[in-house]
Design a protein around this motif. Sequence first.
Motif, PDB file in Angstrom:
ATOM      1  N   GLY A   8       0.592  13.766  24.273  1.00  0.00           N
ATOM      2  CA  GLY A   8       1.489  12.673  24.634  1.00  0.00           C
ATOM      3  C   GLY A   8       1.348  12.312  26.082  1.00  0.00           C
ATOM      4  O   GLY A   8       0.475  12.788  26.795  1.00  0.00           O
ATOM      5  N   PHE A   9       2.258  11.495  26.524  1.00  0.00           N
ATOM      6  CA  PHE A   9       2.219  11.015  27.900  1.00  0.00           C
ATOM      7  C   PHE A   9       3.546  11.382  28.515  1.00  0.00           C
ATOM      8  O   PHE A   9       4.580  10.936  28.055  1.00  0.00           O
ATOM      9  N   LEU A  10       3.530  12.226  29.579  1.00  0.00           N
ATOM     10  CA  LEU A  10       4.792  12.659  30.133  1.00  0.00           C
ATOM     11  C   LEU A  10       4.844  12.377  31.617  1.00  0.00           C
ATOM     12  O   LEU A  10       4.061  12.910  32.370  1.00  0.00           O
ATOM     13  N   ALA A  11       5.705  11.515  32.010  1.00  0.00           N
ATOM     14  CA  ALA A  11       5.971  11.301  33.430  1.00  0.00           C
ATOM     15  C   ALA A  11       7.424  10.878  33.502  1.00  0.00           C
ATOM     16  O   ALA A  11       7.751   9.720  33.346  1.00  0.00           O
ATOM     17  N   ALA A  12       8.290  11.849  33.694  1.00  0.00           N
ATOM     18  CA  ALA A  12       9.708  11.598  33.482  1.00  0.00           C
ATOM     19  C   ALA A  12      10.346  10.969  34.707  1.00  0.00           C
ATOM     20  O   ALA A  12       9.697  10.608  35.661  1.00  0.00           O
ATOM     21  N   GLY A  13      11.668  10.887  34.682  1.00  0.00           N
ATOM     22  CA  GLY A  13      12.396  10.333  35.800  1.00  0.00           C
ATOM     23  C   GLY A  13      12.123   8.846  35.933  1.00  0.00           C
ATOM     24  O   GLY A  13      11.964   8.129  34.960  1.00  0.00           O
ATOM     25  N   ALA A  14      12.056   8.400  37.172  1.00  0.00           N
ATOM     26  CA  ALA A  14      11.911   6.966  37.419  1.00  0.00           C
ATOM     27  C   ALA A  14      10.586   6.431  36.927  1.00  0.00           C
ATOM     28  O   ALA A  14      10.434   5.246  36.706  1.00  0.00           O
ATOM     29  N   ALA A  15       9.596   7.306  36.784  1.00  0.00           N
ATOM     30  CA  ALA A  15       8.278   6.826  36.351  1.00  0.00           C
ATOM     31  C   ALA A  15       8.057   7.072  34.869  1.00  0.00           C
ATOM     32  O   ALA A  15       6.944   7.259  34.420  1.00  0.00           O
ATOM     33  N   THR A  16       9.140   7.094  34.082  1.00  0.00           N
ATOM     34  CA  THR A  16       8.987   7.353  32.657  1.00  0.00           C
ATOM     35  C   THR A  16       8.162   6.262  32.004  1.00  0.00           C
ATOM     36  O   THR A  16       8.523   5.112  32.008  1.00  0.00           O
ATOM     37  N   LEU A  17       7.029   6.669  31.459  1.00  0.00           N
ATOM     38  CA  LEU A  17       6.163   5.717  30.766  1.00  0.00           C
ATOM     39  C   LEU A  17       5.769   6.361  29.454  1.00  0.00           C
ATOM     40  O   LEU A  17       4.597   6.491  29.130  1.00  0.00           O
ATOM     41  N   ALA A  18       6.762   6.842  28.716  1.00  0.00           N
ATOM     42  CA  ALA A  18       6.461   7.616  27.518  1.00  0.00           C
ATOM     43  C   ALA A  18       5.769   6.747  26.483  1.00  0.00           C
ATOM     44  O   ALA A  18       6.282   5.721  26.064  1.00  0.00           O
ATOM     45  N   SER A  19       4.577   7.186  26.100  1.00  0.00           N
ATOM     46  CA  SER A  19       3.811   6.391  25.145  1.00  0.00           C
ATOM     47  C   SER A  19       4.513   6.331  23.798  1.00  0.00           C
ATOM     48  O   SER A  19       4.237   5.453  22.992  1.00  0.00           O
ATOM     49  N   ALA A  20       5.426   7.265  23.570  1.00  0.00           N
ATOM     50  CA  ALA A  20       6.182   7.233  22.316  1.00  0.00           C
ATOM     51  C   ALA A  20       6.916   5.909  22.159  1.00  0.00           C
ATOM     52  O   ALA A  20       7.224   5.488  21.053  1.00  0.00           O
ATOM     53  N   GLN A  21       7.189   5.240  23.308  1.00  0.00           N
ATOM     54  CA  GLN A  21       7.930   3.985  23.232  1.00  0.00           C
ATOM     55  C   GLN A  21       7.012   2.783  23.018  1.00  0.00           C
ATOM     56  O   GLN A  21       7.485   1.673  22.902  1.00  0.00           O
ATOM     57  N   LEU A  22       5.691   3.020  23.044  1.00  0.00           N
ATOM     58  CA  LEU A  22       4.773   1.921  22.800  1.00  0.00           C
ATOM     59  C   LEU A  22       4.329   1.956  21.351  1.00  0.00           C
ATOM     60  O   LEU A  22       3.778   2.954  20.903  1.00  0.00           O
ATOM     61  N   PRO A  23       4.554   0.883  20.605  1.00  0.00           N
ATOM     62  CA  PRO A  23       4.188   0.907  19.189  1.00  0.00           C
ATOM     63  C   PRO A  23       2.681   1.007  19.022  1.00  0.00           C
ATOM     64  O   PRO A  23       1.921   0.428  19.785  1.00  0.00           O
ATOM     65  N   HIS A  24       2.237   1.748  18.006  1.00  0.00           N
ATOM     66  CA  HIS A  24       0.804   1.845  17.809  1.00  0.00           C
ATOM     67  C   HIS A  24       0.237   0.582  17.184  1.00  0.00           C
ATOM     68  O   HIS A  24      -0.966   0.376  17.202  1.00  0.00           O
ATOM     69  N   ALA A  25       1.117  -0.277  16.706  1.00  0.00           N
ATOM     70  CA  ALA A  25       0.658  -1.604  16.305  1.00  0.00           C
ATOM     71  C   ALA A  25       0.150  -2.374  17.509  1.00  0.00           C
ATOM     72  O   ALA A  25      -0.451  -3.428  17.386  1.00  0.00           O
ATOM     73  N   ALA A  26       0.396  -1.792  18.708  1.00  0.00           N
ATOM     74  CA  ALA A  26      -0.068  -2.450  19.927  1.00  0.00           C
ATOM     75  C   ALA A  26      -1.581  -2.607  19.945  1.00  0.00           C
ATOM     76  O   ALA A  26      -2.108  -3.430  20.688  1.00  0.00           O
ATOM     77  N   PHE A  27      -2.287  -1.805  19.160  1.00  0.00           N
ATOM     78  CA  PHE A  27      -3.733  -1.981  19.092  1.00  0.00           C
ATOM     79  C   PHE A  27      -4.066  -3.412  18.666  1.00  0.00           C
ATOM     80  O   PHE A  27      -5.059  -3.977  19.075  1.00  0.00           O
ATOM     81  N   ALA A  28      -3.229  -3.978  17.808  1.00  0.00           N
ATOM     82  CA  ALA A  28      -3.412  -5.369  17.393  1.00  0.00           C
ATOM     83  C   ALA A  28      -2.199  -6.164  17.875  1.00  0.00           C
ATOM     84  O   ALA A  28      -1.592  -6.917  17.142  1.00  0.00           O
ATOM     85  N   GLN A  29      -1.854  -5.927  19.144  1.00  0.00           N
ATOM     86  CA  GLN A  29      -0.617  -6.467  19.692  1.00  0.00           C
ATOM     87  C   GLN A  29      -0.617  -7.992  19.623  1.00  0.00           C
ATOM     88  O   GLN A  29      -1.531  -8.651  20.076  1.00  0.00           O
ATOM     89  N   VAL A  30       0.451  -8.520  19.045  1.00  0.00           N
ATOM     90  CA  VAL A  30       0.623  -9.961  18.967  1.00  0.00           C
ATOM     91  C   VAL A  30       1.697 -10.389  19.960  1.00  0.00           C
ATOM     92  O   VAL A  30       1.503 -11.302  20.751  1.00  0.00           O
ATOM     93  N   THR A  31       2.832  -9.696  19.942  1.00  0.00           N
ATOM     94  CA  THR A  31       3.935 -10.033  20.845  1.00  0.00           C
ATOM     95  C   THR A  31       3.612  -9.528  22.244  1.00  0.00           C
ATOM     96  O   THR A  31       3.276  -8.359  22.412  1.00  0.00           O
ATOM     97  N   PRO A  32       3.705 -10.370  23.261  1.00  0.00           N
ATOM     98  CA  PRO A  32       3.447  -9.899  24.617  1.00  0.00           C
ATOM     99  C   PRO A  32       4.453  -8.832  25.041  1.00  0.00           C
ATOM    100  O   PRO A  32       5.614  -8.840  24.600  1.00  0.00           O
ATOM    101  N   LEU A  33       4.015  -7.915  25.878  1.00  0.00           N
ATOM    102  CA  LEU A  33       4.918  -6.947  26.479  1.00  0.00           C
ATOM    103  C   LEU A  33       5.759  -7.654  27.530  1.00  0.00           C
ATOM    104  O   LEU A  33       5.258  -8.524  28.255  1.00  0.00           O
ATOM    105  N   ALA A  34       7.030  -7.275  27.616  1.00  0.00           N
ATOM    106  CA  ALA A  34       7.926  -7.876  28.612  1.00  0.00           C
ATOM    107  C   ALA A  34       7.918  -7.023  29.877  1.00  0.00           C
ATOM    108  O   ALA A  34       8.092  -5.803  29.819  1.00  0.00           O
ATOM    109  N   LEU A  35       7.705  -7.679  30.999  1.00  0.00           N
ATOM    110  CA  LEU A  35       7.733  -7.009  32.301  1.00  0.00           C
ATOM    111  C   LEU A  35       8.651  -7.817  33.199  1.00  0.00           C
ATOM    112  O   LEU A  35       8.539  -9.050  33.257  1.00  0.00           O
ATOM    113  N   ARG A  36       9.583  -7.146  33.889  1.00  0.00           N
ATOM    114  CA  ARG A  36      10.571  -7.868  34.680  1.00  0.00           C
ATOM    115  C   ARG A  36      10.559  -7.373  36.117  1.00  0.00           C
ATOM    116  O   ARG A  36      10.633  -6.167  36.356  1.00  0.00           O
TER     117      ARG A  36
END
Length: 478
Positions: A8-36
């Motif tokens: 997995g991907f572990l970088a907790a705290g403020a830099a949490t970027l857990a890959s568990a939160q990225l859908p694996h359908a992202a390989f054929a991602q249609v909906t853009p990722l939201a960045l604010r």
Amino acid sequence: MNSLTRRGFLAAGAATLASAQLPHAAFAQVTPLALRATRRTLDIDGRAASVLGLAGPGGQGLVLDPDQRFRVDLTNDLDMATIIHWHGQIPPNAQDGVPDMPMPLLSPGETRSYDFQPMPGTFWMHSHVPTQEMQLLAAPLIVRSPEDLRADRQEVIMFLHDFSFKSPEEVLAKISGGTAHGASTAHDMTGMGMMQSMDHGTMGGMAMDLNDHDWDAYLANDRTLSDPEVVQVERAGRIRLRVINAAAATVFWIDTGAVEGRLVAVDGHPVQPIAGTRFGLAMGQRLDLEIDLPGEGRAWPILALREGAKERTGLILAPPGAKVARIAPLAQADAPAFDTDMAQEVRLVAMAPLPDRPVARSQMLMLGGTMQPYLWTINGATWGDHQPVIARTGERVVLTFHNMSMMGHPMHLHGHVFQVVGLNGRRVSGARRDTVYVPPMSMVDIALDAGEAARWMLHCHHMPHLATGMMTEFAVSA
């Protein structure tokens, strides 16, 4: 803290970027990722600090899977205009994220869409307005490779900043007013061809200016050593540590302490592995370290030491049940100056060097400047009075950075990956990079193949130097 598998991907705290939160359908991602682009509050040594940030689906920043396109909708939630640069990536020029080159800043409330094929590796993204980057408007941008998914290792990000409770405008005024730390003498080194090796803080008997400013705090993943991030790891596990120097004006040494690391990539590009416990990186640069943890149940601090000073920050790798001791924010002794003799850079060898080709065009870029008056130049000019560096698409170009000042300059070229091919006149088959550190009174040659016909920014990644005009453009014609 939830423990993820080593895969997995572990970088907790403020830099949490857990890959568990990225859908694996992202390989054929249609909906853009939201960045604010947004405002957030940090606790820095018990004091609340209002800073900026880039919030993705899983926390600060973005993690993309192999072959996933960079398909992102960026929304400006701030009360000021901004623009974000995808540092080290090669998007179409219109998506590069430099004010009015060619796109204007995003107004408050505006959303802009981006879509390009990213390169795998450790990258980052940040505002291309220096005062906003100094307010932490920056975040990791990690693009994983198929090997990252296969490898039995845990991924950890270490995102470094320097921080002031004062406004960036106040900091810049103090630095450029000549009252900054280390600004005791004016060094006009123009015409001095001194190439002597330098020891800690001096060069040929003259003082180097290592640090422009004493910052209030030095952060790893938005935290200081008074409350560092503690990353849960397995005993005897393998770590891929992705270190990003997002500081405005601080060079760091990464110190792995009692456990050896292997440097396996710089600026997102693989190098022949180098073993050691201390590796340096300048502003804008990244390092990937592989660390094989021993089977002991103790904690393993990974520290970032400010060059030429005692300040430090870092995070702690801790297996279950490990006792985590407090680490003082000041070391016993000053860390040395970084790579004044280019001893680290000369050891770096690209795993995938540029193919050999005749050089069509070469140009010398003189890096100059003084602390008093606080003025930094490329070929004697500041931005607005600059002469563009020119090339044609497809040409092999060699640029020589000749630093005639007493400060080091991390030189960043947009829209291109280059290879370091010369250090003080010595030919090397060096690292592929997007940001190269040019020490005081030194020369670095880089080779590249000119890309899309467009205006690409070329500048020092020391924010006060950039803010005072140390910037030109690499103008590529068809």
